[in-house]
Design an enzyme around this catalytic site. Structure first.
Site, PDB file in Angstrom:
ATOM      1  N   TYR A 165       1.315  -1.464  -0.348  1.00  0.00           N
ATOM      2  CA  TYR A 165       0.251   0.481   0.120  1.00  0.00           C
ATOM      3  C   TYR A 165       1.224   1.793  -0.217  1.00  0.00           C
ATOM      4  CZ  TYR A 165      -4.025   2.864   1.906  1.00  0.00           C
ATOM      5  OH  TYR A 165      -4.756   3.494   1.795  1.00  0.00           O
ATOM      6  N   LYS A 169       0.938   4.306  -2.619  1.00  0.00           N
ATOM      7  CA  LYS A 169       0.694   5.589  -2.342  1.00  0.00           C
ATOM      8  C   LYS A 169       1.246   6.234  -2.953  1.00  0.00           C
ATOM      9  CE  LYS A 169      -3.800   4.737  -1.276  1.00  0.00           C
ATOM     10  NZ  LYS A 169      -4.738   5.403  -2.427  1.00  0.00           N
TER      11      LYS A 169
END
Length: 301
Positions: A165, A169
């Site tokens: 993640y 991101k």
């Protein structure tokens, strides 16, 4: 100052619930025509249903707004193409793209499979790149566009168990850092949001009492500014619980150590000066860093 979107058309991905739903509803309240995109899967990306997107469309219509639902996956080339075609056929233009769709597959890096890493990167990074690519030429031809990507504190600073993640991101921040430059001459502004909200994706990561403070609705006002006509470009906005803060990448001033007799030991000996952020400054583009290096290396010439 009143922020309105009358006559504007917005696509919001992952808008069937949580932050995306909040963004879509607020855009509609302010006059935008909205395409509510949501695959309808669970937070891991499994499954799919149009029910969530259709419910948000009905909410918008109940407010007196205009909206259509789209169930395409943001990772599917044909699906993204169909979403943009559906939007153009219905409304004739695309002014705003809010890239919000996402999933989680959290595990420590030791226990994470490459499949889980790849899938999260595909959804968050390529699921941002593909819709953006699909609307880019439309926005250029209009000489107007507002694009928002959804980053995270995990990408900016890190969080345990979220290497996949976090990588994705921070990647979307790098993505808009160049898009902001390429979009300048066509009035396309590109910004990033790093939100904190209590949603279906984060509900088991936060205590129940956080739900009252970390509402999606306490984030969306910042998004409305980031996609407005007066929006900045190339900014990262952190938002949660009604708190808003801009974030940026900075670089220490640095020092010139010479090119002769340059060793790792010399770098180590000067680490305090190399990592001194007292005169740190942000750059708008990479070439500014190169210019600084030349200036330091030539004694300011």
């Amino acid at each position: 100052m009143s922020i309105r979107f009358d006559g504007k058309v917005a696509i919001v991905t992952g808008a069937g619930g949580g932050l995306g739903r909040s963004h879509a509803l607020e855009l509609a309240r302010r006059g935008a025509k909205v395409v509510v995109n949501d695959l309808g899967g669970d937070r891991t990306g499994a499954g799919g249903s149009s029910d969530a997107a259709n419910k948000v469309v009905e909410e918008i219509k109940a407010l007196g707004g205009e909206a259509i639902a789209n169930g395409s996956s943001v990772t599917d080339d044909q699906g993204v193409e169909n979403m943009v075609k559906q939007t153009m056929d219905k409304f004739g233009r695309i002014d705003i793209l809010i890239n919000n769709a996402g999933i989680l597959r959290d595990k420590s890096f030791s226990k994470m499979t490459m499949e889980d890493f790849q899938l999260v990167v595909d959804v968050h990074l390529m699921g941002t790149v593909k819709p953006t690519k699909a609307v880019w030429e439309i926005m250029k031809s209009q000489n107007y566009g507002r694009i928002m990507v959804t980053a995270s504190s995990t990408g900016l600073y890190g969080n345990f168990g979220q290497t996949n993640y976090g990588a994705a991101k921070l990647a979307v921040v790098g993505f808009i850092n160049t898009l902001k430059l390429e979009g300048q001459k066509n009035n396309i502004h590109c910004n990033a949001l790093a939100p904190v909200a209590y949603t279906r994706m984060t509900s088991d990561l936060m205590p129940p009492e956080a739900e009252q403070m970390l509402t999606p609705e306490s984030v969306s006002p910042g998004v409305m500014f980031l996609v407005s006509e007066d929006a900045p470009t190339g900014m990262i906005l952190c938002a949660g619980a009604g708190v808003f803060a801009a974030a940026r990448m900075e670089e220490a001033e640095g020092i010139f150590l010479g090119r002769e007799d340059l060793t790792a030991e010399k770098v180590a000996e000067n680490w305090g000066k190399i990592s001194d952020f007292s005169n740190a400054a942000p750059f708008f583009m990479g070439g500014e860093q190169t210019g600084k290096f030349f200036k330091l290396a030539t004694g300011g010439k």
